[in-house]
Scaffold this active site. Structure first.
Site, short mmCIF file in Angstrom:
data_model
loop_
_atom_site.label_atom_id
_atom_site.label_comp_id
_atom_site.label_asym_id
_atom_site.label_seq_id
_atom_site.Cartn_x
_atom_site.Cartn_y
_atom_site.Cartn_z
N HIS A 153 33.76 40.10 17.04
CA HIS A 153 32.92 40.84 18.00
C HIS A 153 33.08 40.29 19.41
O HIS A 153 32.17 40.43 20.23
CB HIS A 153 31.44 40.80 17.60
CG HIS A 153 31.19 41.09 16.14
ND1 HIS A 153 30.96 42.35 15.65
CD2 HIS A 153 31.17 40.26 15.06
CE1 HIS A 153 30.79 42.30 14.34
NE2 HIS A 153 30.92 41.04 13.95
N SER A 274 46.62 42.10 45.51
CA SER A 274 45.81 43.20 46.04
C SER A 274 46.10 43.33 47.52
O SER A 274 46.30 42.33 48.21
CB SER A 274 44.33 42.89 45.81
OG SER A 274 43.54 43.61 46.74
N LYS A 280 43.46 37.82 44.85
CA LYS A 280 43.70 38.49 43.57
C LYS A 280 45.10 38.30 43.02
O LYS A 280 46.08 38.28 43.75
CB LYS A 280 43.47 40.00 43.75
CG LYS A 280 42.05 40.36 44.01
CD LYS A 280 41.25 40.47 42.75
CE LYS A 280 41.33 41.90 42.26
NZ LYS A 280 40.55 42.07 41.05
N GLU A 287 48.24 45.57 31.72
CA GLU A 287 47.44 46.80 31.72
C GLU A 287 48.32 48.02 31.47
O GLU A 287 47.91 48.97 30.79
CB GLU A 287 46.71 46.94 33.06
CG GLU A 287 45.61 45.92 33.22
CD GLU A 287 45.05 45.88 34.64
OE1 GLU A 287 43.85 46.10 34.79
OE2 GLU A 287 45.82 45.65 35.59
#
Ligand code: ARG
Length: 457
Positions: A153, A274, A280, A287
């Site tokens: 979980h 970024s 970043k 992704e």
């Protein structure tokens, strides 16, 4: 090519909807190879003269050289790669080109070309996945002792080792490779010579063409051979399963790279920055692997739905088989390469992993197991006692093994100082030495076995 029966040519919309050349030109190498195998067989069987067979084969080589140099021309009137090649062949060598299409049809031709293409995609996937396995076992071997929290979980469950976690993916990839290999095994039959659907009246030698194209044997039923796209679906289904695994690994890397976790530093080569936030470093490659998995599954669904209602034998719907396979294969090859690079070059922050394992009460099960083993407490009761200990540790904001013995004994008098040996994360992983368990000794054995499987040692 069929002008004899028609009073006028196709309308503009017919030409556009019918044209597969924009995508099936990707099959040109396979189409030339299959045509050369076919004409050599026609020559050997005396269906065309030896001289014509040579002229056609040489002509096909010239067409191939042109495609290699200038690309395949896209003329919608010529519909597909088969007609494009035959028409260029006729321009180059004259009417003898018309003998090539004896005893075959575009239906067995496209089934053969596409099988040849998918056969290569299967081999590419297998080779790519082997490289990923090598990266996984290498990193797992480095981190067979590194302790991290294991989750259920996504909540801290029990300590595991990073090596064990990476080897979990090794096992998934091993099954993925088996799926691609099984698909290659089933694909290994040659449709050429099935002609339009019923076979041919010419006395051809199908074993000869099957062998020339590297197939184990010819297909056994002409209707099936021109209608079957199982081989493409086998590839797509195996690709989907593989993409699901890659996507789960990508997802974990994304979570692990987030600042609150800080379990991994992604390689710069697979990250982006970024344009506005200078601090970043984004896990875009991971992704996109997660995103591409969705597209690969979409391609699989598309071809399953295309095929599901088709009567035997060929229907033009089947021309739509190629775009999803080409798309999925391009995406899968990239996903495998990206995940291989990520696994090989990521920096695993084992200090952070260990810290997280210590903080999450990951050894609570060990306390319960200790009560069962050392104090003969029934497991359900031990579970309850341990729950009280976790609650107390949570109130104090400390780890389980930082609770004073007196406080533990207030919860249950049967606890004694030996319990602390069971409560460390090291003791916890070392104890899980059942076959396939996370104990470093088990992980090292599995890594050694995997390295042998891969021929690395
Ligand atoms: N371009 C077609 C395809 O990709 C080739 C087969 C055409 N066959 C036919 N009977 N019209 O499926």
């Amino acid at each position: 090519m069929w002008g004899g029966r028609f009073a006028e040519g196709p309308g503009a919309i017919m030409r556009e909807i019918n044209a597969s050349i924009p995508f099936d030109k990707a099959l040109w190498r396979q189409d030339i190879a299959a045509s050369k195998a076919h004409v050599a067989m026609l020559g050997a069987c005396g269906i065309v003269s030896a001289e014509d067979a040579v002229a056609i084969a040489e002509g096909l080589d010239r067409v191939a050289a042109e495609y290699e140099k200038d690309g395949v021309p896209e003329d919608w009137d010529l519909e597909d790669i088969h007609m494009t090649t035959e028409s260029r062949l006729a321009e180059l060598i004259g009417p003898v080109a018309g003998r090539l299409h004896t005893a075959r049809s575009r239906n067995d031709q496209v089934a053969t070309d596409f099988r040849l293409w998918v056969r290569e995609a299967l081999a590419r996937a297998d080779a790519g996945l082997e490289a990923l396995q090598r990266a996984l076992v290498t990193r797992a071997g480095e981190h067979a002792d590194a302790i991290m929290p294991g989750f259920t979980h996504l909540q801290t469950a029990q300590p595991v080792t990073l090596g064990h976690h990476l080897m979990a993916y090794y096992e998934m990839v091993r099954r993925d490779r088996a799926r691609f290999c099984a698909a290659a095994e089933r694909l290994d039959e040659c449709p050429l010579g099935s002609a339009a659907l019923a076979g041919t009246g010419f006395s051809i030698d199908r074993k000869m063409t099957a062998q020339a194209l590297g197939f184990r044997e010819p297909t056994r039923n002409s209707l099936d051979a021109v209608s079957d796209r199982d081989f493409a679906l086998d590839y797509l289904q195996a690709a989907s399963q593989c993409a699901i695994h890659l996507s789960r690994l990508a997802e974990e890397m994304i979570i692990w790279a987030s600042q609150p976790f800080g379990f991994v530093r992604m390689p710069d080569s697979l990250s982006t920055g970024s344009s506005i936030m200078p601090q970043k470093k984004n896990p875009d490659a991971a992704e996109l692997v997660r995103g591409h998995a969705g597209r690969i599954i979409g391609c699989t669904t598309a071809l399953m739905v295309t095929m599901k209602g088709l009567p035997l034998a060929y229907s033009k719907d089947m021309q739509d088989d190629k775009p999803p396979v080409f798309e999925a294969a391009g995406l899968l090859d990239l996903c495998i390469a990206a995940m291989t690079g990520m696994v090989a070059d990521a920096t695993f922050r084992t200090d952070r992993m260990r810290e997280a394992a210590e903080l999450g009460y990951a050894t609570a099960t060990d306390l319960a197991d200790w009560l069962v083993t050392a104090a003969d407490v029934p497991f359900r009761e031990a579970h309850h006692i341990t729950g009280a200990a976790v609650k107390l540790a949570e109130e104090r904001g400390c780890a389980l093994d930082a609770l004073p013995l007196a406080d533990l004994q207030d919860i249950d008098a049967r606890i004694d100082e030996r319990v602390f040996e069971a409560l460390s994360v090291e003791a916890s992983v070392a104890a899980r030495a059942s076959y396939g368990g996370t104990a470093p000794q088990q992980v090292k054995a599995r890594v050694a076995e995997a390295r042998r499987e891969l021929g690395m040692d």
